[in-house]
Design a protein around this motif. Structure first.
Motif, PDB file in Angstrom:
ATOM      1  N   HIS A 253       0.927  -1.056  -0.182  1.00  0.00           N
ATOM      2  CA  HIS A 253      -0.113  -0.035   0.047  1.00  0.00           C
ATOM      3  C   HIS A 253       1.029   1.403  -0.165  1.00  0.00           C
ATOM      4  CE1 HIS A 253       0.379   0.705   4.430  1.00  0.00           C
ATOM      5  NE2 HIS A 253       0.764  -0.344   4.395  1.00  0.00           N
ATOM      6  N   HIS A 254       0.148   2.425   0.034  1.00  0.00           N
ATOM      7  CA  HIS A 254       1.268   3.622   0.255  1.00  0.00           C
ATOM      8  C   HIS A 254       0.860   4.421   1.589  1.00  0.00           C
ATOM      9  CE1 HIS A 254      -2.598   5.807  -1.624  1.00  0.00           C
ATOM     10  NE2 HIS A 254      -2.224   6.666  -0.743  1.00  0.00           N
ATOM     11  N   GLY A 255       1.702   5.070   1.936  1.00  0.00           N
ATOM     12  CA  GLY A 255       1.948   6.001   3.266  1.00  0.00           C
ATOM     13  C   GLY A 255       2.153   7.055   2.720  1.00  0.00           C
ATOM     14  N   VAL A 256       1.960   8.130   3.301  1.00  0.00           N
ATOM     15  CA  VAL A 256       2.079   9.686   3.132  1.00  0.00           C
ATOM     16  C   VAL A 256       2.566  10.553   4.409  1.00  0.00           C
ATOM     17  CG1 VAL A 256       1.387  11.848   2.069  1.00  0.00           C
ATOM     18  CG2 VAL A 256       0.365   9.805   1.452  1.00  0.00           C
ATOM     19  N   HIS A 257       3.568  11.138   4.194  1.00  0.00           N
ATOM     20  CA  HIS A 257       4.211  11.878   5.365  1.00  0.00           C
ATOM     21  C   HIS A 257       4.252  13.447   4.745  1.00  0.00           C
ATOM     22  CE1 HIS A 257       8.034  13.179   7.590  1.00  0.00           C
ATOM     23  NE2 HIS A 257       7.112  13.471   8.309  1.00  0.00           N
ATOM     24  N   ASP A 258       4.040  14.326   5.516  1.00  0.00           N
ATOM     25  CA  ASP A 258       3.845  16.026   5.216  1.00  0.00           C
ATOM     26  C   ASP A 258       5.320  16.290   5.726  1.00  0.00           C
ATOM     27  OD1 ASP A 258       3.337  18.372   4.449  1.00  0.00           O
ATOM     28  OD2 ASP A 258       1.781  18.808   5.711  1.00  0.00           O
ATOM     29  N   SER A 259       6.097  16.720   4.647  1.00  0.00           N
ATOM     30  CA  SER A 259       7.431  17.181   4.981  1.00  0.00           C
ATOM     31  C   SER A 259       7.730  18.677   4.735  1.00  0.00           C
ATOM     32  CB  SER A 259       8.552  16.289   4.274  1.00  0.00           C
ATOM     33  OG  SER A 259       8.502  16.609   3.087  1.00  0.00           O
ATOM     34  N   PRO A 260       8.738  19.118   4.977  1.00  0.00           N
ATOM     35  CA  PRO A 260       8.911  20.647   4.615  1.00  0.00           C
ATOM     36  C   PRO A 260       9.055  20.818   3.076  1.00  0.00           C
ATOM     37  CG  PRO A 260      10.340  20.023   6.396  1.00  0.00           C
ATOM     38  CD  PRO A 260       9.897  18.879   6.016  1.00  0.00           C
ATOM     39  N   LYS A 261       9.220  19.705   2.177  1.00  0.00           N
ATOM     40  CA  LYS A 261       9.192  19.627   0.901  1.00  0.00           C
ATOM     41  C   LYS A 261       7.779  19.230   0.521  1.00  0.00           C
ATOM     42  CE  LYS A 261      13.991  18.554   0.508  1.00  0.00           C
ATOM     43  NZ  LYS A 261      15.045  17.524  -0.131  1.00  0.00           N
TER      44      LYS A 261
ATOM     45  N   TYR B 225       5.468  10.381  -0.902  1.00  0.00           N
ATOM     46  CA  TYR B 225       4.639   9.024  -1.183  1.00  0.00           C
ATOM     47  C   TYR B 225       5.388   7.946  -1.052  1.00  0.00           C
ATOM     48  CZ  TYR B 225       0.095  11.605  -2.244  1.00  0.00           C
ATOM     49  OH  TYR B 225      -0.760  12.366  -2.158  1.00  0.00           O
ATOM     50  N   SER B 226       5.413   6.817  -0.051  1.00  0.00           N
ATOM     51  CA  SER B 226       6.310   5.856  -0.195  1.00  0.00           C
ATOM     52  C   SER B 226       5.463   4.435  -0.230  1.00  0.00           C
ATOM     53  CB  SER B 226       7.092   5.792   1.257  1.00  0.00           C
ATOM     54  OG  SER B 226       7.635   6.811   1.469  1.00  0.00           O
ATOM     55  N   ALA B 227       6.043   3.545  -0.643  1.00  0.00           N
ATOM     56  CA  ALA B 227       5.330   2.099  -0.798  1.00  0.00           C
ATOM     57  C   ALA B 227       5.727   1.556   0.556  1.00  0.00           C
ATOM     58  CB  ALA B 227       5.949   1.095  -1.915  1.00  0.00           C
ATOM     59  N   CYS B 228       4.673   0.664   0.970  1.00  0.00           N
ATOM     60  CA  CYS B 228       4.697   0.175   2.445  1.00  0.00           C
ATOM     61  C   CYS B 228       4.216  -1.286   2.034  1.00  0.00           C
ATOM     62  CB  CYS B 228       3.596   1.013   3.167  1.00  0.00           C
ATOM     63  SG  CYS B 228       3.945   2.770   3.483  1.00  0.00           S
ATOM     64  N   ALA B 229       4.231  -1.892   3.379  1.00  0.00           N
ATOM     65  CA  ALA B 229       3.623  -3.408   3.373  1.00  0.00           C
ATOM     66  C   ALA B 229       3.098  -3.883   4.658  1.00  0.00           C
ATOM     67  CB  ALA B 229       5.126  -4.374   2.856  1.00  0.00           C
ATOM     68  N   ALA B 230       2.231  -4.641   4.826  1.00  0.00           N
ATOM     69  CA  ALA B 230       1.335  -5.221   5.705  1.00  0.00           C
ATOM     70  C   ALA B 230       0.979  -6.594   5.434  1.00  0.00           C
ATOM     71  CB  ALA B 230       0.322  -4.254   6.039  1.00  0.00           C
ATOM     72  N   LEU B 231       0.685  -7.300   6.565  1.00  0.00           N
ATOM     73  CA  LEU B 231      -0.225  -8.589   6.276  1.00  0.00           C
ATOM     74  C   LEU B 231      -1.318  -8.668   7.298  1.00  0.00           C
ATOM     75  CD1 LEU B 231       2.510 -11.193   7.203  1.00  0.00           C
ATOM     76  CD2 LEU B 231       1.454 -11.127   5.002  1.00  0.00           C
ATOM     77  N   MET B 232      -2.565  -8.947   6.403  1.00  0.00           N
ATOM     78  CA  MET B 232      -3.629  -9.372   7.182  1.00  0.00           C
ATOM     79  C   MET B 232      -4.335 -10.709   7.179  1.00  0.00           C
ATOM     80  SD  MET B 232      -3.701  -5.850   7.086  1.00  0.00           S
ATOM     81  CE  MET B 232      -5.654  -5.242   7.557  1.00  0.00           C
ATOM     82  N   GLU B 233      -5.170 -10.782   8.197  1.00  0.00           N
ATOM     83  CA  GLU B 233      -5.653 -12.287   8.414  1.00  0.00           C
ATOM     84  C   GLU B 233      -6.429 -12.658   7.270  1.00  0.00           C
ATOM     85  OE1 GLU B 233      -7.623 -13.000  11.952  1.00  0.00           O
ATOM     86  OE2 GLU B 233      -6.210 -12.598  13.206  1.00  0.00           O
ATOM     87  N   LEU B 234      -6.229 -13.935   6.957  1.00  0.00           N
ATOM     88  CA  LEU B 234      -6.645 -14.537   5.571  1.00  0.00           C
ATOM     89  C   LEU B 234      -8.157 -14.506   5.685  1.00  0.00           C
ATOM     90  CD1 LEU B 234      -4.460 -17.455   4.643  1.00  0.00           C
ATOM     91  CD2 LEU B 234      -4.814 -15.508   3.473  1.00  0.00           C
ATOM     92  N   GLU B 235      -8.828 -14.864   6.708  1.00  0.00           N
ATOM     93  CA  GLU B 235     -10.465 -14.933   6.958  1.00  0.00           C
ATOM     94  C   GLU B 235     -11.066 -13.588   7.452  1.00  0.00           C
ATOM     95  OE1 GLU B 235     -11.710 -17.175   5.072  1.00  0.00           O
ATOM     96  OE2 GLU B 235      -9.947 -17.871   4.441  1.00  0.00           O
TER      97      GLU B 235
END
Length: 344
Positions: free
Chosen positions: A249-257, A261-271
């Motif tokens: 997924h993507h995550g967003v950080h508000d910086s002075p610039k 937008y960065s690419a991120c990774a997570a795991l979610m339960e199957l059911e």
């Protein structure tokens, strides 16, 4: 930290009118040894359509259409169709995209049996004002103030005689029914939410009203780390693994610039895919090359599609809202890394 290889740019704009301003944020699906890519194409005036190309293997471009295959056909799409994702459930391809009318951005759906002919199903997210959303969502307790910051636009009901609706984007289907239900992610900033229904016809006004009254139970991902401190959003269609659903997924950080937008990774339960198992506490990858740092929108790596070849996961992403690039990673290594950061 996990090692990611940046494969570089795989698609850039051409002089064709429909894509002369940029190509970005592609939907990707693999059949055999081919990768089909449905990408957002931008013409002057920021009007978007969806183009098509095909790769042999993950990186060798072999075909590119000279005209869009999906384009504006309704009032909700009058300013373009944007940011597609694609998933196959049983024998049907679900291609989701954002319909944009210049004011409102709403998740929509088209389906296909052959990746050539698509039948539009229209908007599938709620068509609702922010005021009504807030009223429903605060039935039990006050909502995260970021919902107000990102969604409460002008305190008027119309712009240029068009109603103002709650923006609801990043609609992404899981590639199978879960507990018999069609399940998809969507994003009302700042969180990623999840929906499960028996059939799409269940997405009635009454369904959404009840859904928002119980909004807290439908939030799948929320900000946790510095790199996603502003908000999180959908990315690629979920990948089923023995450990759980892998979400890029993507995550967003508000910086002075500005926003990063960065690419991120997570795991979610199957059911129970609304429940997080693990999340990387650092970005999977982030803007670092010139074509990621500078463009129509600076500092953007926006992942939207994946393909697996042997043990390697290829992640296709938009860069600075102008190009399409690809990064690769050993899938098993990514899963093992994620298991080091279990949250349940």
């Amino acid at each position: 930290m996990i090692k990611v290889k940046k494969e570089g740019l795989v698609l850039s704009k051409t002089k064709l009118v429909f894509e002369e301003e940029g190509v970005l944020n592609p939907a990707v699906i693999k059949t055999g040894n081919e990768v089909h890519m449905f990408y957002r194409a931008v013409r002057k005036g920021n009007f978007s359509s969806i183009g098509y190309c095909r790769f042999e293997g993950p990186l060798t471009l072999t075909h590119r259409s000279d005209a869009p295959i999906i384009y504006s056909q309704s009032e909700f799409e009058s300013h373009g169709v944007e940011d597609p994702r694609i998933t196959k459930i049983d024998d049907l391809y679900y291609l989701t995209y954002t319909a944009y009318d210049g004011i409102n951005a709403l998740g929509s759906l088209a389906t296909s049996t052959d990746l050539i002919h698509f039948e539009k199903k229209g908007v599938i997210v709620p068509i609702i004002s922010f005021a009504k959303f807030k009223y429903l969502a605060e039935s039990k307790e006050l909502i995260n103030e970021k919902y107000i910051r990102y969604n409460e636009r002008e305190k008027i009901e119309k712009i240029d005689n068009k109603p103002i609706y709650l923006w609801d984007k990043n609609v992404i289907f899981f590639p199978r029914r879960i507990n018999g239900k069609l399940t998809f992610l969507h994003r009302i900033r700042p969180d990623v939410q999840i929906v499960a229904v028996n059939e799409l016809s269940d997405l009635t006004d009454e369904f959404w009203e009840d859904y928002f009254i119980h909004l807290d139970s439908h939030i799948a991902l929320t900000s946790k780390f510095e790199h996603d401190a502003s908000y999180v959003g959908g990315g690629c269609p979920p990948i089923e693994t023995e450990y759980g659903w892998l979400l890029i997924h993507h995550g967003v950080h508000d910086s002075p610039k500005g926003y990063i937008y960065s690419a991120c990774a997570a795991l979610m339960e199957l059911e129970n895919p609304g429940k997080e198992i693990s999340r990387l506490p650092y970005p999977l990858f982030f803007p670092e090359h010139e074509w990621e740092l500078f463009g129509y929108v600076n500092n953007v790596c926006f992942p939207t599609g994946t393909a697996i070849f042997e043990d390697t996961l290829y992640i296709y992403y938009g860069t600075a809202d102008e190009h399409v690039a690809c990064a690769s990673i050993k899938l098993n290594e990514l899963l093992q890394e994620l298991m080091l950061y279990k949250t349940t």
